[in-house]
Design a protein around this motif. Sequence first.
Motif, mmCIF file in Angstrom:
data_model
loop_
_atom_site.group_PDB
_atom_site.id
_atom_site.type_symbol
_atom_site.label_atom_id
_atom_site.label_comp_id
_atom_site.label_asym_id
_atom_site.label_seq_id
_atom_site.Cartn_x
_atom_site.Cartn_y
_atom_site.Cartn_z
ATOM 1 N N VAL A 207 7.444 -0.150 8.181
ATOM 2 C CA VAL A 207 6.996 2.100 8.071
ATOM 3 C C VAL A 207 7.932 2.553 9.581
ATOM 4 O O VAL A 207 8.599 1.400 10.365
ATOM 5 C CB VAL A 207 5.905 2.425 8.308
ATOM 6 N N GLU B 11 -0.008 8.438 12.666
ATOM 7 C CA GLU B 11 -1.000 7.943 11.908
ATOM 8 C C GLU B 11 -2.258 7.280 12.689
ATOM 9 O O GLU B 11 -3.416 7.050 12.444
ATOM 10 C CB GLU B 11 -0.865 6.937 10.837
ATOM 11 N N LYS C 47 0.726 -1.014 -0.231
ATOM 12 C CA LYS C 47 0.082 -0.411 0.126
ATOM 13 C C LYS C 47 0.968 1.350 -0.033
ATOM 14 O O LYS C 47 2.063 0.977 0.650
ATOM 15 C CB LYS C 47 -1.037 -0.237 1.258
ATOM 16 N N LYS C 48 0.557 2.294 -0.903
ATOM 17 C CA LYS C 48 1.008 3.207 -0.824
ATOM 18 C C LYS C 48 1.190 4.384 0.600
ATOM 19 O O LYS C 48 2.304 4.626 0.838
ATOM 20 C CB LYS C 48 0.590 4.322 -1.670
ATOM 21 N N THR C 49 0.216 4.763 0.701
ATOM 22 C CA THR C 49 0.326 5.447 2.614
ATOM 23 C C THR C 49 0.813 4.853 3.964
ATOM 24 O O THR C 49 0.345 3.253 3.759
ATOM 25 C CB THR C 49 -0.469 6.424 2.439
ATOM 26 N N VAL C 50 0.809 5.502 4.528
ATOM 27 C CA VAL C 50 1.074 4.550 6.012
ATOM 28 C C VAL C 50 -0.797 4.304 6.908
ATOM 29 O O VAL C 50 -0.657 2.872 6.805
ATOM 30 C CB VAL C 50 1.877 5.851 6.966
ATOM 31 N N ARG C 51 -1.489 4.988 6.001
ATOM 32 C CA ARG C 51 -2.520 4.839 6.524
ATOM 33 C C ARG C 51 -2.917 3.602 6.174
ATOM 34 O O ARG C 51 -3.693 2.924 6.665
ATOM 35 C CB ARG C 51 -3.573 6.074 6.658
ATOM 36 N N GLU C 52 -3.104 3.733 4.799
ATOM 37 C CA GLU C 52 -3.075 2.470 3.966
ATOM 38 C C GLU C 52 -2.749 1.151 4.093
ATOM 39 O O GLU C 52 -3.434 0.326 4.683
ATOM 40 C CB GLU C 52 -3.302 2.492 2.297
ATOM 41 N N LYS C 53 -1.810 1.050 4.733
ATOM 42 C CA LYS C 53 -0.986 0.032 5.857
ATOM 43 C C LYS C 53 -1.511 0.047 6.832
ATOM 44 O O LYS C 53 -1.796 -1.785 6.551
ATOM 45 C CB LYS C 53 0.375 -0.293 6.048
#
Length: 219
Positions: free
Chosen positions: A190, A198, A152-158
């Motif tokens: 991350v 996040e 996933k691209k962003t920390v939140r998506e992960k």
Amino acid sequence: MEKINFLKNLPLFSNLNEKEIKLILDFFNSYEKTFEKNNFIFEIGKPIDKIGIIISGEINIIKEDFWGNRSILNKFKTGEIFGEVFALSKVIPLNISVEASQNTRILFLDFKDFSMENSENPAEIIKFLSNIFKISLRKNILFTEKLEHITKKTVREKIISFLSSEAQKNNSNSFTIKFDRQELADYLFVERSALSRELGAMKKAGLIDYKKDFFTLIK
């Protein structure tokens, strides 16, 4: 007898009776060893020729790059096994190590000189190896899940990908994860500060609630 009672309830010894389990332990020259927290069980670049069964405690499977940056590939707890793929394939793991994340006692089965030709009880050995194969397949599925999280691209998506998967596994929007904050950061590739920031933002936005390793997802 206490050890046998513990082992016979593990997936590794499924469909094996007490006599057969003792046969397996003798055939693979089993022995126990205790490791203190943060001690290495298997080290980078050294051959893994044993299967480990966690009698008590927890371990982390760690991957390090050239500069020493580490990530956690997986964590295993009491009753789980590790090292089976390397022990059976005879492949030396160049950048994989295994570390005790707390005081841990391991039962080792030595596969160094393993050969079916050396066994007088091939049926029991085949059942045992079949159990190892099934466990390895399940681990491969879990690793595929991890790839889904970390790509996933962003920390939140992960974070969302990981927590959603845990909720589905537990069939509940409230559950306990097996990682502390640093371990979760290493697992998701991350920075810990970015992860904590996040998580705090998601909690403030009313998406999640958490206390240490216990999380609740909020719709």
